[in-house]
Design a protein around this motif. Structure first.
Motif, PDB file in Angstrom:
ATOM      1  N   ILE A 287     -22.655  45.032  50.501  1.00 28.57           N
ATOM      2  CA  ILE A 287     -22.795  46.480  50.305  1.00 28.57           C
ATOM      3  C   ILE A 287     -24.162  46.956  50.799  1.00 28.57           C
ATOM      4  N   ALA A 288     -25.210  46.178  50.494  1.00 26.99           N
ATOM      5  CA  ALA A 288     -26.567  46.548  50.933  1.00 26.99           C
ATOM      6  C   ALA A 288     -26.663  46.554  52.458  1.00 26.99           C
ATOM      7  N   GLN A 289     -26.108  45.529  53.109  1.00 25.59           N
ATOM      8  CA  GLN A 289     -26.171  45.446  54.573  1.00 25.59           C
ATOM      9  C   GLN A 289     -25.367  46.566  55.228  1.00 25.59           C
ATOM     10  N   VAL A 290     -24.181  46.846  54.672  1.00 21.87           N
ATOM     11  CA  VAL A 290     -23.337  47.898  55.246  1.00 21.87           C
ATOM     12  C   VAL A 290     -23.986  49.270  55.052  1.00 21.87           C
ATOM     13  N   LYS A 291     -24.599  49.494  53.875  1.00 21.23           N
ATOM     14  CA  LYS A 291     -25.309  50.760  53.639  1.00 21.23           C
ATOM     15  C   LYS A 291     -26.453  50.933  54.626  1.00 21.23           C
ATOM     16  N   HIS A 292     -27.169  49.825  54.871  1.00 29.11           N
ATOM     17  CA  HIS A 292     -28.271  49.887  55.837  1.00 29.11           C
ATOM     18  C   HIS A 292     -27.744  50.234  57.229  1.00 29.11           C
ATOM     19  N   GLY A 293     -26.654  49.563  57.631  1.00 27.76           N
ATOM     20  CA  GLY A 293     -26.056  49.867  58.940  1.00 27.76           C
ATOM     21  C   GLY A 293     -25.601  51.306  59.028  1.00 27.76           C
TER      22      GLY A 293
ATOM     23  N   SER B   7     -26.434  56.774  61.060  1.00 26.22           N
ATOM     24  CA  SER B   7     -26.680  58.188  60.754  1.00 26.22           C
ATOM     25  C   SER B   7     -27.912  58.705  61.495  1.00 26.22           C
ATOM     26  N   GLN B   8     -28.924  57.838  61.615  1.00 26.23           N
ATOM     27  CA  GLN B   8     -30.146  58.233  62.315  1.00 26.23           C
ATOM     28  C   GLN B   8     -29.918  58.442  63.811  1.00 26.23           C
ATOM     29  N   HIS B   9     -28.870  57.808  64.348  1.00 29.13           N
ATOM     30  CA  HIS B   9     -28.565  57.937  65.775  1.00 29.13           C
ATOM     31  C   HIS B   9     -27.593  59.087  66.070  1.00 29.13           C
TER      32      HIS B   9
ATOM     33  N   ASP C  29     -32.289  41.043  66.623  1.00 30.19           N
ATOM     34  CA  ASP C  29     -32.767  42.274  65.979  1.00 30.19           C
ATOM     35  C   ASP C  29     -33.330  41.944  64.593  1.00 30.19           C
ATOM     36  N   PRO C  30     -34.546  41.357  64.539  1.00 30.48           N
ATOM     37  CA  PRO C  30     -35.121  40.934  63.252  1.00 30.48           C
ATOM     38  C   PRO C  30     -35.263  42.078  62.244  1.00 30.48           C
ATOM     39  N   LYS C  31     -35.530  43.274  62.732  1.00 31.33           N
ATOM     40  CA  LYS C  31     -35.724  44.425  61.839  1.00 31.33           C
ATOM     41  C   LYS C  31     -34.404  45.120  61.487  1.00 31.33           C
ATOM     42  N   MET C  32     -33.331  44.719  62.119  1.00 27.08           N
ATOM     43  CA  MET C  32     -32.029  45.365  61.940  1.00 27.08           C
ATOM     44  C   MET C  32     -32.152  46.891  62.104  1.00 27.08           C
ATOM     45  N   GLU C  33     -32.724  47.264  63.247  1.00 28.94           N
ATOM     46  CA  GLU C  33     -32.932  48.686  63.535  1.00 28.94           C
ATOM     47  C   GLU C  33     -32.061  49.176  64.691  1.00 28.94           C
ATOM     48  N   ARG C  34     -31.426  48.237  65.380  1.00 31.34           N
ATOM     49  CA  ARG C  34     -30.611  48.592  66.532  1.00 31.34           C
ATOM     50  C   ARG C  34     -29.216  49.011  66.078  1.00 31.34           C
ATOM     51  N   LEU C  35     -28.685  50.051  66.708  1.00 30.17           N
ATOM     52  CA  LEU C  35     -27.419  50.648  66.287  1.00 30.17           C
ATOM     53  C   LEU C  35     -26.315  49.617  66.139  1.00 30.17           C
ATOM     54  N   TYR C  36     -26.062  48.848  67.183  1.00 32.23           N
ATOM     55  CA  TYR C  36     -24.926  47.932  67.154  1.00 32.23           C
ATOM     56  C   TYR C  36     -25.208  46.651  66.382  1.00 32.23           C
ATOM     57  N   PHE C  37     -26.446  46.218  66.320  1.00 30.31           N
ATOM     58  CA  PHE C  37     -26.722  44.982  65.578  1.00 30.31           C
ATOM     59  C   PHE C  37     -26.814  45.236  64.074  1.00 30.31           C
TER      60      PHE C  37
ATOM     61  N   SER D 121     -35.666  51.443  71.533  1.00 35.33           N
ATOM     62  CA  SER D 121     -35.582  52.886  71.741  1.00 35.33           C
ATOM     63  C   SER D 121     -34.134  53.307  71.530  1.00 35.33           C
ATOM     64  N   PRO D 122     -33.859  54.253  70.616  1.00 31.67           N
ATOM     65  CA  PRO D 122     -32.474  54.691  70.371  1.00 31.67           C
ATOM     66  C   PRO D 122     -31.744  55.134  71.633  1.00 31.67           C
ATOM     67  N   ALA D 123     -32.485  55.643  72.594  1.00 28.23           N
ATOM     68  CA  ALA D 123     -31.847  56.106  73.834  1.00 28.23           C
ATOM     69  C   ALA D 123     -31.209  54.949  74.596  1.00 28.23           C
ATOM     70  N   LYS D 124     -31.680  53.709  74.338  1.00 28.67           N
ATOM     71  CA  LYS D 124     -31.141  52.536  75.036  1.00 28.67           C
ATOM     72  C   LYS D 124     -30.214  51.704  74.135  1.00 28.67           C
ATOM     73  N   ALA D 125     -29.672  52.333  73.099  1.00 27.64           N
ATOM     74  CA  ALA D 125     -28.861  51.604  72.111  1.00 27.64           C
ATOM     75  C   ALA D 125     -27.667  50.901  72.737  1.00 27.64           C
ATOM     76  N   LEU D 126     -27.095  51.491  73.779  1.00 29.69           N
ATOM     77  CA  LEU D 126     -25.878  50.920  74.357  1.00 29.69           C
ATOM     78  C   LEU D 126     -26.155  49.668  75.190  1.00 29.69           C
ATOM     79  N   GLU D 127     -27.404  49.405  75.480  1.00 34.02           N
ATOM     80  CA  GLU D 127     -27.748  48.180  76.211  1.00 34.02           C
ATOM     81  C   GLU D 127     -27.548  46.933  75.340  1.00 34.02           C
ATOM     82  N   ASP D 128     -27.400  47.140  74.048  1.00 34.15           N
ATOM     83  CA  ASP D 128     -27.207  46.011  73.129  1.00 34.15           C
ATOM     84  C   ASP D 128     -25.751  45.578  73.018  1.00 34.15           C
TER      85      ASP D 128
END
Length: 648
Positions: free
Chosen positions: A95-101, A106-108, A62-70, A28-35
């Motif tokens: 470049i691909a990994q950094v663009k994804h991050g 941006s989504q957060h 973070d297998p999906k690489m969806e968490r803000l900090y990971f 949940s993006p609201a809990k991003a700082l717990e990571d």
């Protein structure tokens, strides 16, 4: 010369910690700082030379690489890998990994207000559509997302500039840099405003509501922005300042020091491990890069004592940390102790075997340190390893092998030297559509080798100069190994003084070769004598070396001045190596500054900056002289140092 400093080393336990458990619930993006605890653990693994374990932990957490900090932290790891290897495959992946991050960050982020609302905000300040008010209106997660977005945008721009190879991509990434700096500026103003409010309300000098992880990130961003802008060449800086950007170097260093609580007064940091933010160690590493690496071409703000304190602290915290082992090596290079530096670089080689490309940093540094000791065979071994494995600058490594072989003088290697010199021009690379200045120089020298029938004068010593190997050579090495070589070359030249046309190949170009080689030998003599008389300000000499320098100082100063002035006189006769005249003015100015003649030192530096031809007869020169931009950067830095009465 700095005296040997006995620092009080802080007592720090080596890092060890249990891995935070992997999350069980969906993200949940609201809990991003717990990571943050998890990514902090991954960072410590990485800094402790457990790079693969750090990557694996990130993937499992973070297998999906969806968490803000990971998502962004993993992108940073790939960015480091790409820049270390310089391989296209690694750079593309990074470049691909950094663009994804960057996309995840941006989504957060807090959505910007619509255009009509922003226009209204210009009239009604309470709408908080921009600036500090807009940041205040964010949630803690949105503020962290803003920070992480700026960080990943910076990484993306850096990788894009390195990988692009054309000016259009460079301009695009430069605009991303502008966005990054703007975000950092606003975040910095927010922290300052909140701290001022806290001070006014009696809550202390810092707002306790701002968490240390966010605060350390702002310190890193604002500090690095100021440093980068302050290091820009004067011509580029003039353009940048038109857009309202100005870098304050001392402010930038102060921000970076603040993250760890470093000060000139104490050998230990005020911020302990329990109180530090996520990016504190990165701030410390940025300080080390400035003081130990960027100090190669700037003077103002450089503090080797500060670097020593930071290294003392972190080498205890990460005894096997390859980056801090590199730092110890660089520290001893800066102190003109290349033999000790080599020991540290060997420890770095042994520290890890997961990122093989990190070994190449050790080999590069060892190759130069061996040149500073004039241990050519050992340096050759390192250049061979680099030429075989490394990809940053194949032209430089190949040329390094060639000139050390040539300087060693064994005729059985002449065939190999010739083959290597033929390869050098074709191995050159381009960054942002521009040639690398050093590669342009060595390509010219490689062609000159062929033109002169397989001969170059003092090739390894000339090569050493550009890597500051003479600057950081012990005085005894300069006296016993380098100067005799130069004097032998000058004696050979003297034998042809009456008939220069018979010098060298003697095939119609003898006179051209004669004057260029004479200018080179005199220049290198001036440099060696200058550094013998006035070792680098941070050099640490033993008692015997101190005595040797003291006894020979007056003669060395006179000899250096005579040599540089002879190069000036030869200027009109130089055919190819025009850079020698300009670099002679630079080194002569530094010698004069060391002797207390600030006025004349400034005159010679300003001559270089003027852009006027200093060879008197520059008709033979086409375009810029070799390493011109690099010299202008150093000259600008030297003029700044003179104004502040800092020793050169």
């Amino acid at each position: 010369m700095s005296p040997q400093v006995q620092e009080t080393k802080p007592s720090v336990e080596p890092w060890h910690a249990a891995a935070p458990p992997f999350p069980k619930d969906s993200y949940s993006p609201a809990k991003a700082l717990e990571d943050i605890d998890g990514i902090t653990y991954a960072l410590h693994l990485f800094l402790g030379s457990h790079m693969v374990e750090s990557e694996d932990y990130c993937r499992q957490y973070d297998p999906k690489m969806e968490r803000l900090y990971f998502a962004t932290g993993f992108g940073l790891i790939q960015c480091v890998k790409g820049l270390m290897s310089f391989e296209d495959e690694d750079l593309v992946d990074a470049i691909a990994q950094v663009k994804h991050g960057n996309t995840v960050a941006s989504q957060h982020r807090k959505r910007a207000a619509s255009l009509p609302t922003r226009l209204a905000g210009l009239v009604v300040g309470s709408l908080n559509t921009s600036g500090v008010g807009f940041i205040k209106s964010m949630t803690p997660v949105e503020r962290h997302a803003e920070l992480v977005y700026a960080e990943s945008l910076f990484e993306k721009a850096l990788l894009g500039i390195v990988y692009s190879g054309d000016w259009l991509a460079f301009i695009k990434e430069a605009l991303n840099m502008r966005t990054t700096i703007n975000i950092y500026r606003q975040l910095g103003k927010y922290v300052e405003a909140m701290d001022a409010e806290a001070q006014a309300n009696g809550l202390g000098p810092e707002d306790p509501a701002i968490d240390v992880h966010f605060r350390s990130g702002v310190y890193l961003g604002v500090g690095m922005s100021n440093l980068i802008l302050s290091l820009m060449p004067s011509k580029l800086l003039t353009i940048v300042e038109l857009f309202g950007y100005k870098g304050d170097r001392h402010s930038g260093l102060a921000y970076l020091q603040k993250a760890g609580g470093w000060s000139a007064e104490s050998d230990t940091p005020a911020v302990g491990i329990e109180q530090e933010g996520l990016r504190r160690t990165i701030c410390d590493m940025a300080l080390l890069i400035f003081h130990l690496v960027l100090s190669s071409f700037t003077f103002e703000g450089v503090d080797i004592r500060m670097a020593q304190k930071i290294l003392d602290y972190h080498i205890q915290r990460y005894p096997n940390g390859v980056f801090f082992l590199f730092g110890q090596g660089r520290l001893h290079v800066c102190r003109s102790q290349p033999a000790t530096a080599i020991e540290w670089y060997r420890k770095a080689l042994q520290a890890q075997n997961q990122y093989r490309n990190l070994h190449q940093i050790s080999f590069w540094e060892m190759a130069i340190a061996h040149l500073a000791l004039w241990e050519l065979s050992e340096s050759l071994e390192c250049w061979r390893k680099l030429a075989a494995e490394a990809t940053w600058s194949k032209a430089t490594y190949t040329y390094g092998v060639a000139v050390t072989l040539l300087q060693l003088g064994d005729e059985k290697h002449l065939g190999e030297v010739s083959e290597l010199m033929d390869k050098v021009p074709a191995l050159r690379q381009r960054i942002a559509g521009k040639s690398i200045p050093l590669e342009k120089l060595i390509a010219r020298k490689a062609r000159k080798f062929r033109q002169q029938g397989g001969r170059l004068a003092l090739p390894a010593l000339e090569f050493s100069y550009f890597f500051l190997a003479i600057t950081h050579a012990p005085p005894t090495v300069i006296l016993s190994k380098m100067l005799p070589l130069i004097n032998a070359q000058l004696n050979t030249l003297e034998e042809h003084a009456r008939e220069p046309a018979k010098y060298g190949t003697g095939e119609g170009r003898g006179e051209e070769e004669y004057w260029d080689d004479k200018a080179l030998a005199l220049f290198l003599k001036g440099v060696c004598l200058r550094y013998f008389a006035h070792p680098d300000p941070d050099a640490v000499l033993d008692a015997a070396e101190e005595t040797t320098v003291k006894e020979g100082k007056v003669d060395a100063e006179a000899g250096a001045r005579e040599a540089f002035e002879a190069v000036f006189a030869l200027g009109p006769k130089v055919v190819y190596d025009h850079y020698l005249v300009y670099f002679s003015h630079y080194e002569y100015a530094r010698l004069l500054a060391c002797q207390g003649d600030k006025e004349n030192a400034q005159k010679h530096l300003e001559l270089i900056q003027s852009g006027k031809p200093l060879e008197v007869n520059p008709a033979a020169r086409k375009g810029k002289y070799s390493m011109e931009n690099a010299l202008h950067i150093r000259t600008h830095a030297a003029l700044e140092a003179l104004e502040r009465n800092r020793r050169l």
